[in-house]
Design a protein around this motif. Structure first.
Motif, PDB file in Angstrom:
ATOM      1  N   LYS A 117       4.035 -15.991  84.569  1.00 47.72           N
ATOM      2  CA  LYS A 117       3.904 -15.037  83.774  1.00 47.72           C
ATOM      3  C   LYS A 117       4.465 -13.501  84.274  1.00 47.72           C
ATOM      4  O   LYS A 117       4.662 -12.525  83.437  1.00 47.72           O
ATOM      5  N   LEU A 118       4.749 -13.449  85.527  1.00 47.92           N
ATOM      6  CA  LEU A 118       5.090 -12.101  86.131  1.00 47.92           C
ATOM      7  C   LEU A 118       6.254 -11.504  85.288  1.00 47.92           C
ATOM      8  O   LEU A 118       6.565 -10.373  85.313  1.00 47.92           O
ATOM      9  N   GLY A 119       7.391 -12.484  85.204  1.00 54.60           N
ATOM     10  CA  GLY A 119       8.451 -11.897  84.476  1.00 54.60           C
ATOM     11  C   GLY A 119       8.385 -11.348  83.317  1.00 54.60           C
ATOM     12  O   GLY A 119       9.074 -10.420  82.913  1.00 54.60           O
ATOM     13  N   SER A 120       7.388 -11.805  82.302  1.00 52.62           N
ATOM     14  CA  SER A 120       7.095 -11.062  81.021  1.00 52.62           C
ATOM     15  C   SER A 120       6.211  -9.694  81.355  1.00 52.62           C
ATOM     16  O   SER A 120       6.170  -9.018  80.293  1.00 52.62           O
ATOM     17  N   LEU A 121       5.538  -9.750  82.427  1.00 53.84           N
ATOM     18  CA  LEU A 121       4.749  -8.458  82.683  1.00 53.84           C
ATOM     19  C   LEU A 121       5.358  -7.217  82.813  1.00 53.84           C
ATOM     20  O   LEU A 121       5.044  -6.111  82.825  1.00 53.84           O
ATOM     21  N   ILE A 122       6.633  -7.178  83.705  1.00 49.72           N
ATOM     22  CA  ILE A 122       7.378  -6.329  84.168  1.00 49.72           C
ATOM     23  C   ILE A 122       8.219  -5.737  83.114  1.00 49.72           C
ATOM     24  O   ILE A 122       9.334  -6.693  82.764  1.00 49.72           O
ATOM     25  N   THR A 123       8.007  -4.618  82.432  1.00 47.58           N
ATOM     26  CA  THR A 123       8.692  -4.258  81.253  1.00 47.58           C
ATOM     27  C   THR A 123      10.236  -4.332  81.462  1.00 47.58           C
ATOM     28  O   THR A 123      10.769  -3.615  82.301  1.00 47.58           O
ATOM     29  N   GLY A 124      11.199  -4.800  80.347  1.00 47.47           N
ATOM     30  CA  GLY A 124      12.351  -4.604  80.605  1.00 47.47           C
ATOM     31  C   GLY A 124      13.164  -5.732  81.739  1.00 47.47           C
ATOM     32  O   GLY A 124      14.356  -5.530  81.817  1.00 47.47           O
TER      33      GLY A 124
END
Length: 632
Positions: free
Chosen positions: A393-400
């Motif tokens: 999930k982390l990849g989609s949480l860090i904007t951009g």
């Protein structure tokens, strides 16, 4: 930050060997981070605050603990708890993703119709999708360094006469044995146990791989060992002339016969035959254990990907423990160790980092009427259900954030494309790898003097996310004094990002009080995360059906959403803090109700009843997310 670090040994020896005695295998393995392993061992085990989440039954020494192996051992060491036997079934570094099949429950609004029609639900008709429980994907060097730290931590809380069984496979076992020789000593290696089993043959140009290995070591020269024998028959008989009166020869040469037959009785009563009784105890078990997999339709199965048979653990516990001893499993999985320990009158410690494991063993032990408490290591990270799902999930949480950016190596989690600063590489700790949770000077030194300089593109800034910092003031000073590049290094607390993303489920219910009973009826349940997961599942299925021309039946959820509920628990004792389950119901995948661990053939009607006034309600969805809400 950890509260403190607890030494693995009472007095850490300056310059103690860390993996040094396996340099002979250097052509096969390249331990690039031995110094970092040594530094972490020297620093000690991170000890975090531990919170009691739930008390089940009477107060006891039995523990179910959610947390990593090293943190769990730090807690046990701080509490001066010693373990008499350890069995662990850690990841095998197999490169596989282990998934949990998530079954959609039947709509309780239709329960009455189903019951009237006496419809029997077939397994094939159950709608389900899969969710990753954890990824067993490791570089060999990282895996072995991780295992080395775990073994050191486990050894630190073992009693003087304790033993350890480490369950692995042909892929990684021989490497881990070298580590165990170092940690426990070659002289304390007792057996390599082969667990042999049958499975469906797969097409292969090699021999079928039908066994696991279990390494059996003692901590010291003196250890507990009970001789276990395989018994085939409890009573054997023979008589004077060896004539078999309706029987046959046993494995020890004694003649077995049926003395109820008239002819046998007549011959015995005639006095011509002397009857000799002999108890056959069998022969001591060997290091090859032929124990079958769990039958898919067995009551023993709990739908856990890596579940091991109870017979296997029964043999381990009978061999190396006695009643009232403490048995620990630090990669507890399905909870078979805890269940068998409880049945055999042992105390148990079950530890796992995944919430699905904790819930599985909790429900399993409640059915066994066991007493235990559930603890959770408060390491500051709001995981989803396990570290693998958090990393996904982390990849989609860090904007951009973008993955696989040209010029940015795999060391970086990805990169952000900024209109002013250009490409900004982003480092994030791998939550699956516990050693990366603490940002320390060696890691920052590597970033400054190796990874930034290895970038093949020009960057003005990098972002470094962390869970914990060893010494923030000292680390920032190190960056200032040693960063000879023009690249700005920004430190960010990953916990803040994770905390902001936790989205709770929602439940609507009504409370009725009549005839000295309180009844809660669930009117609506909404789980945005599950609905998104089901939507993605349906979308993928529709695309596949267009390609292959096969009909696809999508998962449909009712407006009430009660099909997404697995368990409901009522706390009639505590308004806040530690949970006490006064009564609970679990809905199995066939839609039947399990009340306080007792199975039934009743379908759930959307209600739960108690004789005490409920203060709080806990609802667990089919993926394991839990919601707690005040009743009033």
């Amino acid at each position: 930050m950890p509260v403190k670090y607890i030494p693995y040994t009472p007095n850490t020896v300056e310059g103690q060997a860390v993996l040094d005695n396996i340099t002979r295998t250097q052509r096969v393995l390249r331990y690039r981070e031995n110094n970092e392993v040594y530094n972490r061992i020297k620093r000690g085990m991170p000890y975090y605050e531990v919170e009691t989440v739930e008390q089940v039954g009477a107060a006891s020494e039995n523990i179910v603990l959610r947390g990593e192996c090293i943190s769990a051992c730090a807690y046990l060491k701080e509490q001066n708890i010693k373990v008499d036997l350890v069995y662990i079934d850690p990841p095998f570094a197999s490169g596989a993703d282990y998934a949990k099949k998530v079954h959609i429950r039947k709509n309780p609004k239709l329960a009455e119709k189903i019951a009237k029609a006496e419809a029997e639900l077939e397994m094939e008709e159950l709608k389900a999708f899969e969710e990753t429980m954890y990824g067993d994907i490791w570089k060999k060097e990282d895996y072995l360094n991780w295992m080395y730290e775990n073994l050191q931590a486990i050894k630190s809380i073992m009693s003087d006469t304790a033993s350890i069984y480490v369950h692995l496979d042909w892929n990684i076992g021989h490497y881990v044995k070298i580590l165990m020789d170092e940690v426990f000593g070659q002289d304390h290696f007792l057996n390599e146990i082969i667990w042999s089993y049958d499975k469906w043959s797969a097409k292969s140009n090699t021999l079928q791989k039908n066994h696991d290995v279990i390494y059996f070591y003692s901590k010291n020269d003196e250890y507990l060992f009970n001789e276990v024998k395989e018994v085939t028959k409890n009573l054997e008989k023979k008589y004077k002339n060896g004539y078999s009166l309706g029987g046959g020869f046993g494995s020890d040469g004694l003649v077995v016969y049926d003395e109820t037959k008239p002819k046998v009785k007549e011959l015995i009563n005639s006095g011509k035959y002397r009857v000799v009784y002999a108890k056959m105890e069998g022969k001591p078990i060997s290091d090859v254990w032929r124990i079958p997999f769990i039958n898919p339709v067995s009551n023993e199965r709990v739908d856990y990907a890596t579940q091991k048979p109870e017979k296997l653990l029964t043999r381990v516990l009978n061999t190396s423990s006695n009643k009232n001893m403490v048995i620990a499993d630090f990669f507890g999985g399905s909870g078979v160790t805890a269940k068998v320990a409880n049945e055999l009158g042992r105390k148990f410690i079950h530890c796992d980092v995944g919430i699905n494991s904790i819930q599985t063993v909790r429900d399993r032990l409640i059915a066994e009427k066991a007493d235990f408490k559930i603890l959770e290591v408060k390491d500051g990270v709001s995981l989803f259900r396990n570290p693998q799902q958090t990393m996904d999930k982390l990849g989609s949480l860090i904007t951009g954030l973008q993955k696989k950016v040209e010029g940015v190596s795999k060391f970086w989690f990805g990169a952000i494309n900024d209109s002013k600063l250009g490409v900004i590489p982003v480092y994030a700790p791998d939550l699956i790898n516990s050693k990366q949770k603490v940002l320390d000077i060696p890691t920052i030194n590597r970033i400054i003097n190796q990874e930034i300089q290895n970038l093949t593109i020009t960057v003005k800034k990098v972002i470094v996310y962390y869970i914990d910092i060893d010494d923030e003031k000292e680390l920032r000073k190190f960056i200032k004094d040693n960063n000879a590049t023009t690249v700005d290094i920004e430190l960010k607390d990953l916990k803040n990002l994770l905390h902001e993303t936790v989205v709770n489920d929602e439940v609507e219910f009504s409370l009725n009080n009549a005839d000295s009973e309180y009844t809660i009826e669930i009117e609506k349940f909404v789980s945005d995360r599950l609905l998104q997961k089901i939507g993605a599942f349906n979308e993928k299925g529709n695309l596949q059906s267009l390609k292959n021309g096969k009909e696809f039946n999508p998962i449909e959820i009712s407006e009430e959403g009660l099909e997404l509920i697995e368990l409901i628990s009522l706390d009639c004792k505590n308004k806040e803090g530690e949970w006490f389950s006064s009564t609970e119901i679990k809905i199995d995948k066939l839609g039947y109700v399990i009340t306080n661990g007792e199975k039934s053939k009743e379908f759930w009607n959307g209600k739960i009843t108690t004789t005490e006034k409920p203060l709080r309600i806990k609802v667990r969805n089919i993926s394991g997310d839990e919601l707690i809400k005040d009743v009033e």
